[in-house]
Every structure is written in structure tokens, then in C-alpha cells.
Scaffold this active site. Structure first.
Site, mmCIF file in Angstrom:
data_model
loop_
_atom_site.group_PDB
_atom_site.id
_atom_site.type_symbol
_atom_site.label_atom_id
_atom_site.label_comp_id
_atom_site.label_asym_id
_atom_site.label_seq_id
_atom_site.Cartn_x
_atom_site.Cartn_y
_atom_site.Cartn_z
ATOM 1 N N ASP A 120 6.372 29.068 -14.658
ATOM 2 C CA ASP A 120 6.041 27.916 -15.499
ATOM 3 C C ASP A 120 4.951 28.291 -16.490
ATOM 4 O OD1 ASP A 120 7.885 26.319 -14.311
ATOM 5 O OD2 ASP A 120 6.470 25.161 -13.116
ATOM 6 N N LYS A 157 12.116 12.309 -0.758
ATOM 7 C CA LYS A 157 11.073 11.892 -1.694
ATOM 8 C C LYS A 157 11.603 11.834 -3.130
ATOM 9 C CE LYS A 157 8.369 13.691 -4.344
ATOM 10 N NZ LYS A 157 8.503 12.627 -5.384
ATOM 11 N N SER A 170 7.877 7.988 -5.099
ATOM 12 C CA SER A 170 6.745 8.105 -6.021
ATOM 13 C C SER A 170 7.011 7.245 -7.252
ATOM 14 C CB SER A 170 6.499 9.570 -6.411
ATOM 15 O OG SER A 170 7.665 10.157 -6.934
ATOM 16 N N GLY A 173 4.856 7.317 -10.072
ATOM 17 C CA GLY A 173 4.019 7.800 -11.164
ATOM 18 C C GLY A 173 2.653 7.150 -11.133
ATOM 19 N N ASP A 214 5.282 16.954 -6.489
ATOM 20 C CA ASP A 214 5.357 17.987 -5.456
ATOM 21 C C ASP A 214 4.083 17.996 -4.616
ATOM 22 O OD1 ASP A 214 7.676 18.620 -6.886
ATOM 23 O OD2 ASP A 214 6.609 20.099 -8.091
#
Length: 316
Positions: A12, A184, A222, A224, A254
Site C-alpha cells: 500500500d 464484520k 462498522s 464509519g 481492519d
């Protein structure tokens, strides 16, 4: 030990910009290079917090070698399975406002031998004493939409629970097969799975209920900036905190999952608070950097048991 499996890892590369001007020449004022991929990010976060983990991943070409080297430099135990294709590089553009633009490469094409070798490596790690197996991220071409089903069945044969963080067809395939301990998704991924947008807490709970009915034991959703919701057969919890100005949201989900797994054995409310605390800390860091213990402030996290089902997600 928590074994993470990342079928389509990446290097990344994040670039920090004041503002992204589409179609123009942009100049970055900082760059960040990290070992990437959802499962790898989980292992990176666990290592920083002193948890035992091992990352299993396919690796090929120069970026595959760089990926393994980056993991070693960060002290992340890894088992790299050589493949003929080349590990991908992903690009993230992060503006000063926190707005993030990602460009993800497709990754290598795996053949049947590559997939078998990857699952064999996972089985050897499970036999070495795994407490949990985590399958995470997208699937490369050739892995097959049922890869995570095969992973969960492999873990089940050894009596080890399996957590999953993916989306689209691989998520639908794995949920339909059952035998997952934790799933998740974010709210958009869960909405896609059940076929409609999730607007209220009740929508999330109902959608999570469809996963529980198919054999999933816990659903961690999740949201945000709006926190996270945990649904299991014993109840529903929401957790969140004061608004934050994010430096980068990449990898925060993650890290949220890593926090949840790190609190394995604790009550559901504690596990959710830990997950949200870790995720909140992650968004304040650049690129896909993971938070250290000193970065996490659990005192800022508020947990509500049995939140009102009529609450709008955007108002949490």
C-alpha cells in the site's frame, strides 16, 4: 495465536495531498509505504498490542518480496506462499480534509495449485495452536468465490473459530455456508448482502439477524464515523465516541476487527468498546498506520446496550 489469511495482499502506497485535483498534476507532501491487505492489517495491529499472530499470504514478484520484507521490519510473523503471479500495489490519495481516494489493483491470478498451497499453509499454522482464523479482503482471480467457505470448513475441522471480513459474492457464499464465528461487514456491505439500504439501527439488527439465522455467531457492523453495532443471540450493542477529524480511514475497519479479536473472552460490550477504540485511534494516523496502546482512548468510547431501533445511523 490468531492466524490471518489474506488471499490478495498488497503493498500500500499512500500519498498525502492538500487537495486532489482530478485531471491535473498533483504534488504530494508526504508518502507512506505499508504492507497491505485486510488480514495483514489485522495482524499488524495485533502485534503492536502484544498479541500473538501469524499472517498467511501468497507472495510473488518484486512487490511480493517487498511485502515480506516490510512485514519482517514491523515484527509481524508471516508465512508467505510463493505464487507465480505478482503481488499487487494499491495507491491511496489522502487529502488534508481526510477525504480518501483509493485505486486498488486486481492482483495476481492464482491457479489450483496456488490455492491448495495457500490452504495447506493455513492448516499447518492452525495445527500449531491457533485460537482463531481470520479470512479477510478481496479474492484474486482463480481463488473462487468459495475460498472463504473452504477456509472456514478447514478451521472447523480443527475445532477453531473463523472470523470473516470480505464483501460481495465471497461474503454471500460464506454466510450461506454457515459455520462462521464472526462476520464484520460495514453497513454498505451488509445492505448489499440483504438487498436493501440500511437506514436505521433496526435495519442493521434485522439484517444481522439473517446472518445469525444462517449459523453466524456474531455480526460486528462498522458504521464509519458513526461507531459500530454488535449483534449476537444474547443482545445488541452500539458503541461510538465524539466526532474526529480523520487523517486516513484506510485500514480503520481492519483495526476495528483486530480490537474485537484482541478482547477475545471478554463480555460482548467490552469487545465492542475495544474494537471501536482501536478503530477510532486508527483514523487519526496517516496511511494505513496502526495505533499503539498509547493512541487508544477507551474512556472516550460510549457503549449502549439495546439501542433504540428507530435511531437513524447518520444520527448516531
Amino acid at each position: 495465536m490468531i492466524v490471518t489469511v489474506t488471499p490478495n495482499p498488497s503493498v500500500d502506497r499512500a500519498l498525502d495531498l492538500d487537495h486532489l485535483a482530478v485531471g491535473e498534476v498533483n504534488r504530494a507532501h508526504a508518502t507512506h509505504v505499508h504492507a497491505g491487505g485486510k488480514g495483514i492489517n489485522v495482524s499488524r495491529a495485533l502485534v503492536v498490542h502484544g498479541r500473538t499472530t501469524r499472517a498467511v499470504l501468497p507472495a510473488g514478484g518484486p512487490d511480493g518480496e517487498l511485502l515480506v520484507r516490510l512485514l519482517a521490519e514491523q515484527g509481524v510473523p508471516a508465512r508467505a506462499v510463493p505464487v507465480r503471479g505478482e503481488t499487487r500495489s494499491n495507491i491511496t490519495l489522502v487529502e488534508s480534509t481526510g477525504a480518501t481516494t483509493k485505486v486498488n489493483a486486481p492482483g495476481p491470478t492464482l491457479d489450483a495449485d496456488d490455492v491448495t498451497a495457500l490452504l495447506d499453509a493455513v492448516e499447518q499454522e492452525i495445527a500449531g495452536g491457533a485460537r482463531m482464523v481470520v479470512g479477510a479482503g478481496s479474492l484474486p482471480v482463480g481463488a473462487g468465490d468459495d475460498f472463504f467457505v473452504r477456509l472456514a470448513q478447514l478451521a472447523a475441522r480443527h475445532g477453531v473459530p473463523c472470523a470473516l471480513d470480505t464483501s460481495g459474492a465471497p461474503l454471500a457464499c460464506a454466510v450461506a455456508a454457515g459455520a462462521l464465528d464472526v462476520v464484520k461487514p460495514n453497513d454498505e456491505e451488509l445492505g448489499e448482502l440483504v438487498g436493501h439500504e440500511l437506514v436505521t439501527v433496526g435495519d442493521v439488527v434485522d439484517a444481522a439477524g439473517t446472518l445469525l439465522a444462517r449459523g453466524t455467531r456474531q455480526v460486528l457492523v462498522s458504521l464509519g464515523a458513526h461507531g459500530a453495532v454488535l449483534v449476537d443471540p444474547s443482545g445488541v450493542w452500539w458503541a461510538g465516541g465524539p466526532p474526529l477529524v480523520p487523517a486516513s480511514t484506510v485500514g480503520a475497519g481492519d483495526t476495528t476487527l483486530a480490537g474485537f479479536l484482541a478482547a477475545l473472552g471478554e463480555p460482548s460490550a467490552v469487545r465492542l468498546a475495544t474494537a471501536v477504540g482501536w478503530g477510532r485511534a486508527a483514523v487519526l494516523l496517516p496511511g494505513t498506520a496502526v495505533p499503539r496502546p498509547a493512541d487508544v482512548h477507551l474512556d472516550e468510547v460510549r457503549v449502549v446496550e439495546q439501542p433504540s431501533l428507530d435511531l437513524l445511523l447518520k444520527e448516531l
